[in-house]
Design a protein around this motif. Sequence first.
Motif, PDB file in Angstrom:
ATOM      1  N   VAL A 190       0.948  -1.243  -0.098  1.00  0.00           N
ATOM      2  CA  VAL A 190       0.065   0.095  -0.062  1.00  0.00           C
ATOM      3  C   VAL A 190       0.921   1.147   0.024  1.00  0.00           C
ATOM      4  CG1 VAL A 190      -2.292  -0.937   1.131  1.00  0.00           C
ATOM      5  CG2 VAL A 190      -0.087   0.182   2.464  1.00  0.00           C
ATOM      6  N   LEU A 191       0.568   2.552  -0.905  1.00  0.00           N
ATOM      7  CA  LEU A 191       1.254   3.429  -0.669  1.00  0.00           C
ATOM      8  C   LEU A 191       0.299   4.707  -0.987  1.00  0.00           C
ATOM      9  CD1 LEU A 191       3.198   4.163  -4.024  1.00  0.00           C
ATOM     10  CD2 LEU A 191       1.677   2.140  -3.590  1.00  0.00           C
ATOM     11  N   SER A 192       0.851   5.934  -0.729  1.00  0.00           N
ATOM     12  CA  SER A 192      -0.322   7.139  -1.103  1.00  0.00           C
ATOM     13  C   SER A 192       0.672   8.157  -1.834  1.00  0.00           C
ATOM     14  CB  SER A 192      -0.766   7.648   0.438  1.00  0.00           C
ATOM     15  OG  SER A 192      -1.541   8.775   0.057  1.00  0.00           O
ATOM     16  N   PRO A 193       0.747   7.975  -2.937  1.00  0.00           N
ATOM     17  CA  PRO A 193       1.894   9.051  -3.708  1.00  0.00           C
ATOM     18  C   PRO A 193       1.193  10.497  -3.771  1.00  0.00           C
ATOM     19  CG  PRO A 193       0.777   7.511  -5.365  1.00  0.00           C
ATOM     20  CD  PRO A 193       0.157   7.137  -3.770  1.00  0.00           C
ATOM     21  N   GLY A 194       0.166  10.617  -3.746  1.00  0.00           N
ATOM     22  CA  GLY A 194      -0.557  12.104  -3.806  1.00  0.00           C
ATOM     23  C   GLY A 194      -1.927  11.913  -4.355  1.00  0.00           C
ATOM     24  N   ASN A 195      -2.252  13.208  -4.784  1.00  0.00           N
ATOM     25  CA  ASN A 195      -3.633  13.214  -5.152  1.00  0.00           C
ATOM     26  C   ASN A 195      -3.799  12.720  -6.863  1.00  0.00           C
ATOM     27  OD1 ASN A 195      -6.087  14.037  -6.561  1.00  0.00           O
ATOM     28  ND2 ASN A 195      -6.256  16.032  -5.273  1.00  0.00           N
ATOM     29  N   GLN A 250     -10.225  15.588  -3.364  1.00  0.00           N
ATOM     30  CA  GLN A 250      -9.921  16.199  -2.416  1.00  0.00           C
ATOM     31  C   GLN A 250      -8.717  16.124  -1.656  1.00  0.00           C
ATOM     32  OE1 GLN A 250     -13.983  16.277  -0.184  1.00  0.00           O
ATOM     33  NE2 GLN A 250     -13.227  18.295   0.093  1.00  0.00           N
ATOM     34  N   GLY A 251      -8.321  15.032  -1.447  1.00  0.00           N
ATOM     35  CA  GLY A 251      -7.031  14.583  -0.996  1.00  0.00           C
ATOM     36  C   GLY A 251      -6.118  13.510  -1.420  1.00  0.00           C
ATOM     37  N   TYR A 252      -5.013  13.316  -0.840  1.00  0.00           N
ATOM     38  CA  TYR A 252      -4.173  12.079  -1.105  1.00  0.00           C
ATOM     39  C   TYR A 252      -4.852  10.860  -1.234  1.00  0.00           C
ATOM     40  CZ  TYR A 252       0.391  14.220  -0.958  1.00  0.00           C
ATOM     41  OH  TYR A 252       1.448  14.772  -1.278  1.00  0.00           O
TER      42      TYR A 252
END
Length: 320
Positions: free
Chosen positions: A163-168, A173-175
């Motif tokens: 799992v990862l959250s690289p940006g919008n 509205q968010g990442y």
Amino acid sequence: MAILSGRRRGRALSRLATAAIAVALAGTAAGTSFAADNPGAATRNAVQAPPQAPAQAPNAITGGATGTGSTADAANPVFTLFGVESSGATYVYDVDGSGKFTARQKVDDDGAVRAEQQAVDNDGDGIGDGVWLWTPGGDLYFSNAAAPDSVHIGGGWNIYDKVLSPGNLGGAQGYDILARDRSGVLWMYLGYPDGRVTARTKVGAGWGIYDLITGKGDLTGDGKADIIAREKSTGDLYLYKGTGDQSAPFAARQKIGTGWGGYNALVSTGDVNLDGKTDFVARDGSGRLYAYYGTGNAASPYRARVQIGTGWNIYTKLFS
């Protein structure tokens, strides 16, 4: 960006991470389940320096390029770097303004609760303002600067091996969150500022060929978040250029390097040297940490590597 503000940011994110852990350990009731440069020769053939003793803090003061002091922005955010030792001790490093990291600060001894942790910049000011934390049991928690008490977002996330959250990525509205299941299918969850996420949508199949995937910002200069991935069988590195379209968030992959098999960790902390471009760091098998400073050019998105530390193999996990 002043270094002082960066240190304050590091302390704030440390508190956020600690708050998330406190709630996770408390056993909150389960919620809804959700179903270029070639480093190869140097990495493979260089004489390996003896690693530092495990009890010694990693040296993060070697080398590095001087930044221009530019302010962070939504496309090129600045985040801290977290390291977890085998004992569970967790430490945070902030950027120091010159392309390296400050001396580490201890966060807590609860690293075992962190299966994965991802900082986010949901208000788009270029500075981290929240943290997603996944536990080994598959629960996802969220904390943000406005309300640091953690919120349980949902369970069932242990169906994923990455799992990862690289940006919008999708224009909400968010990442957003990318999650790869064990059959190699990649899914996307659109995120909201309070940590809630939408139902998942399928991004693509065949992502099991990659063993390292990272991203935190714009590597190509178009203002959209991108990711990079290493193919485990070849050591080749690929760029997936973000499109901003939630139905097809990435363009076709582009090979940007070979010989990356010598690294055992690849992490993006956004803009490390504060020059307004997104960077990433890589750790080799002997514990040396290298920075790849971004160019903002899609054809050649990073500069030649710069060694910025040794002894980083004391960490079993690295998060941003």
